[in-house]
Scaffold this motif. Structure first.
Motif, PDB file in Angstrom:
ATOM      1  N   VAL A  26      10.524   4.242  -1.229  1.00 55.25           N
ATOM      2  CA  VAL A  26       9.617   3.523  -0.322  1.00 55.25           C
ATOM      3  C   VAL A  26      10.364   2.347   0.317  1.00 55.25           C
ATOM      4  O   VAL A  26      11.059   1.599  -0.362  1.00 55.25           O
ATOM      5  N   ASP A  27      10.177   2.198   1.626  1.00 57.01           N
ATOM      6  CA  ASP A  27      10.803   1.115   2.371  1.00 57.01           C
ATOM      7  C   ASP A  27       9.951  -0.151   2.229  1.00 57.01           C
ATOM      8  O   ASP A  27       8.769  -0.139   2.579  1.00 57.01           O
ATOM      9  N   MET A  28      10.522  -1.242   1.725  1.00 56.05           N
ATOM     10  CA  MET A  28       9.787  -2.514   1.600  1.00 56.05           C
ATOM     11  C   MET A  28      10.643  -3.641   2.184  1.00 56.05           C
ATOM     12  O   MET A  28      11.257  -4.433   1.463  1.00 56.05           O
ATOM     13  N   PRO A  29      10.660  -3.714   3.529  1.00 61.65           N
ATOM     14  CA  PRO A  29      11.580  -4.664   4.170  1.00 61.65           C
ATOM     15  C   PRO A  29      11.306  -6.129   3.849  1.00 61.65           C
ATOM     16  O   PRO A  29      12.248  -6.924   3.758  1.00 61.65           O
ATOM     17  N   ILE A  30      10.044  -6.517   3.665  1.00 57.55           N
ATOM     18  CA  ILE A  30       9.776  -7.938   3.387  1.00 57.55           C
ATOM     19  C   ILE A  30      10.246  -8.281   1.968  1.00 57.55           C
ATOM     20  O   ILE A  30      10.868  -9.317   1.733  1.00 57.55           O
ATOM     21  N   VAL A  31       9.984  -7.379   1.033  1.00 55.21           N
ATOM     22  CA  VAL A  31      10.458  -7.605  -0.342  1.00 55.21           C
ATOM     23  C   VAL A  31      11.991  -7.702  -0.342  1.00 55.21           C
ATOM     24  O   VAL A  31      12.579  -8.581  -0.985  1.00 55.21           O
ATOM     25  N   GLU A  32      12.617  -6.827   0.418  1.00 51.80           N
ATOM     26  CA  GLU A  32      14.082  -6.840   0.508  1.00 51.80           C
ATOM     27  C   GLU A  32      14.572  -8.174   1.091  1.00 51.80           C
ATOM     28  O   GLU A  32      15.560  -8.746   0.617  1.00 51.80           O
ATOM     29  N   ALA A  33      13.862  -8.661   2.087  1.00 56.00           N
ATOM     30  CA  ALA A  33      14.244  -9.938   2.713  1.00 56.00           C
ATOM     31  C   ALA A  33      14.132 -11.078   1.706  1.00 56.00           C
ATOM     32  O   ALA A  33      14.987 -11.975   1.652  1.00 56.00           O
ATOM     33  N   VAL A  34      13.072 -11.042   0.887  1.00 58.60           N
ATOM     34  CA  VAL A  34      12.891 -12.096  -0.118  1.00 58.60           C
ATOM     35  C   VAL A  34      14.027 -12.051  -1.140  1.00 58.60           C
ATOM     36  O   VAL A  34      14.598 -13.084  -1.514  1.00 58.60           O
ATOM     37  N   VAL A  35      14.381 -10.849  -1.577  1.00 53.06           N
ATOM     38  CA  VAL A  35      15.498 -10.716  -2.528  1.00 53.06           C
ATOM     39  C   VAL A  35      16.777 -11.272  -1.905  1.00 53.06           C
ATOM     40  O   VAL A  35      17.559 -11.979  -2.563  1.00 53.06           O
ATOM     41  N   ASP A  36      16.974 -11.000  -0.620  1.00 47.56           N
ATOM     42  CA  ASP A  36      18.179 -11.487   0.068  1.00 47.56           C
ATOM     43  C   ASP A  36      18.254 -13.013   0.055  1.00 47.56           C
ATOM     44  O   ASP A  36      19.318 -13.587  -0.148  1.00 47.56           O
ATOM     45  N   VAL A  37      17.110 -13.653   0.283  1.00 53.81           N
ATOM     46  CA  VAL A  37      17.115 -15.123   0.290  1.00 53.81           C
ATOM     47  C   VAL A  37      17.263 -15.653  -1.132  1.00 53.81           C
ATOM     48  O   VAL A  37      18.112 -16.501  -1.418  1.00 53.81           O
ATOM     49  N   THR A  45       0.832  -1.204   0.000  1.00 50.99           N
ATOM     50  CA  THR A  45       0.000   0.000   0.000  1.00 50.99           C
ATOM     51  C   THR A  45       0.872   1.261   0.000  1.00 50.99           C
ATOM     52  O   THR A  45       0.559   2.247  -0.676  1.00 50.99           O
ATOM     53  N   ARG A  46       1.972   1.218   0.756  1.00 50.30           N
ATOM     54  CA  ARG A  46       2.913   2.363   0.765  1.00 50.30           C
ATOM     55  C   ARG A  46       3.461   2.614  -0.637  1.00 50.30           C
ATOM     56  O   ARG A  46       3.527   3.747  -1.099  1.00 50.30           O
ATOM     57  N   LEU A  47       3.851   1.525  -1.308  1.00 52.88           N
ATOM     58  CA  LEU A  47       4.387   1.684  -2.662  1.00 52.88           C
ATOM     59  C   LEU A  47       3.303   2.249  -3.576  1.00 52.88           C
ATOM     60  O   LEU A  47       3.538   3.175  -4.358  1.00 52.88           O
TER      61      LEU A  47
END
Ligand SMILES: NC(=O)c1ccc[n+]([C@@H]2O[C@H](COP(=O)([O-])OP(=O)(O)OC[C@H]3O[C@@H](n4cnc5c(N)ncnc54)[C@H](O)[C@@H]3O)[C@@H](O)[C@H]2O)c1
Ligand SMILES: O=P(O)(O)OC[C@H](O)CO
Length: 333
Positions: free
Chosen positions: A298-309, A223-225
């Protein structure tokens, strides 16, 4: 009778062709492989993607895009997102004036961070009144079994959205119109990434609190994005937002959810790719969604976490711990 072309004989392209035919349209289904096209025409079944589903006689398959597009009021696009630009480049010169291009795809283009409707407008050189999107909780296999489901058909021109709504309305498929194309597309593309995260949690043996947290905070960052890109925040509370997240994050039929589960159980990326025969858009689009988020501030920490994995090879346990260790925040900001 409304004529429609559907590009892509995968699970959703085939199921959507079935919907259009059941709604009374005449459908030309384009596929790359002559042998599959022949099988569809002779057996009225797509054994590769929807075995056991009888397709209407109103569906004819072809490998010729000009045949598919002849007289088409709607050209429905259901190929993997990262292949759209190249494919549409070949099809666009064959479009008739007035044909509306309909995206079924739930991805963001790598490199450009563009939504599929943006790629369509750019490659086909058409205005927003000729680009529509269908997005919602629409697992192809359930719909192919004619189980009830709803969706959103979005176009900035409401008259066009209503025409498409009529073209795909059946007793088991209920489309709602919306003029928020940006919100509907982002809902569909980002839910695949959140579906990967929830699948990982499942694969790690975590329970419903963890999954509900990922779904809800995933929706918050989507929603933020969307708000940053001009979408209507209410769209994310609807079928193309929360609705699709619930379906994807709870269903073993979801390719993204399954892919994430395999990673959570300890498979490597290569093993998870090898175990997947269909398109799990989030695997590539997690990177382009993150790119879009960074471009938009925009901060998207869960998306970032998925990219990291998925792409940086970080262990799921470590990434989850880092998510939980983020500084405490108000729920809304
Ligand atoms: N399957 C679903 O339940 C579902 C529901 C809603 C939206 N979607 C979206 O629809 C889109 C298509 O997904 P799908 O489920 O039909 O995928 P799929 O993997 O079932 O089928 C993809 C189709 O595209 C073809 N294809 C692959 N590479 C191609 C290329 N380079 N050029 C042309 N064709 C190519 C494949 O042969 C296949 O026919 C995706 O963006 C997906 O997110 C899928
Ligand atoms: O199988 P998935 O994960 O691509 O999800 C399919 C649809 O998008 C669900 O609405």
């Amino acid at each position: 009778m409304t004529r429609c072309a559907v590009f892509g004989t995968g699970s959703w392209g085939t199921a959507f062709a079935m919907i259009l035919a059941d709604a009374g349209c005449e459908v030309s289904l384009w596929g790359r492989r002559q042998e599959l096209v022949d099988v569809v025409n002779t057996t009225h079944e797509n054994p590769d993607y929807l075995p056991g589903v009888r397709l209407s006689d109103a569906i004819t398959a072809t490998t010729d895009p000009a045949v598919a597009l002849a007289g088409a009021e709607f050209a429905v696009l259901a190929v993997p997102s990262q292949t759209l630009r190249q494919n549409l480049g070949a099809w666009a010169p064959l479009l008739e004036p007035g044909t509306v291009l309909v995206s079924l795809m739930k991805g963001i283009e790598l490199g450009t961070a563009k939504r599929m409707s943006e790629v369509i407008a750019e490659v086909a050189g058409v205005g927003p009144e000729r680009v529509a999107v269908v997005s919602g909780p629409n697992l192809a296999r359930e719909i192919a079994n004619r189980q009830p489901a709803a969706t959103v058909v979005a176009c900035s021109d409401e008259v066009v959205a209503k025409r498409l709504q009529t073209a795909c309305h059946t007793p088991y498929f209920r489309p709602y119109t919306n003029t928020d194309v940006v919100g509907c597309e982002l809902g569909g593309a980002v839910k695949n990434v959140i579906g990967l995260a929830v699948g990982m949690a499942d694969g790690m043996g975590l329970g419903d609190n963890t999954k509900a947290t990922l779904i809800t905070r995933g929706l918050a960052e989507t929603t933020r994005l969307g708000a940053a890109l001009g979408a209507d925040p209410y769209t994310f509370a609807g079928l193309a937002g929360m609705g699709d997240l619930v379906a994807t994050c709870s269903s073993p039929l979801s390719r993204n959810h399954t892919f994430g589960t395999n990673l959570g159980r300890g498979m490597t990326l290569a093993q998870a790719v090898a175990a997947t025969s269909q398109t799990a858009e989030g695997v590539k689009s997690c990177e382009s969604v993150l790119d879009l988020a960074r471009r938009s501030g925009v901060d998207m920490p869960i998306v970032e976490a998925v990219v990291d994995v998925v792409h940086n090879g970080r262990p799921t346990q470590e990434v989850l711990a880092a998510l939980m260790a983020r500084s405490a925040k108000p729920e809304r900001r």
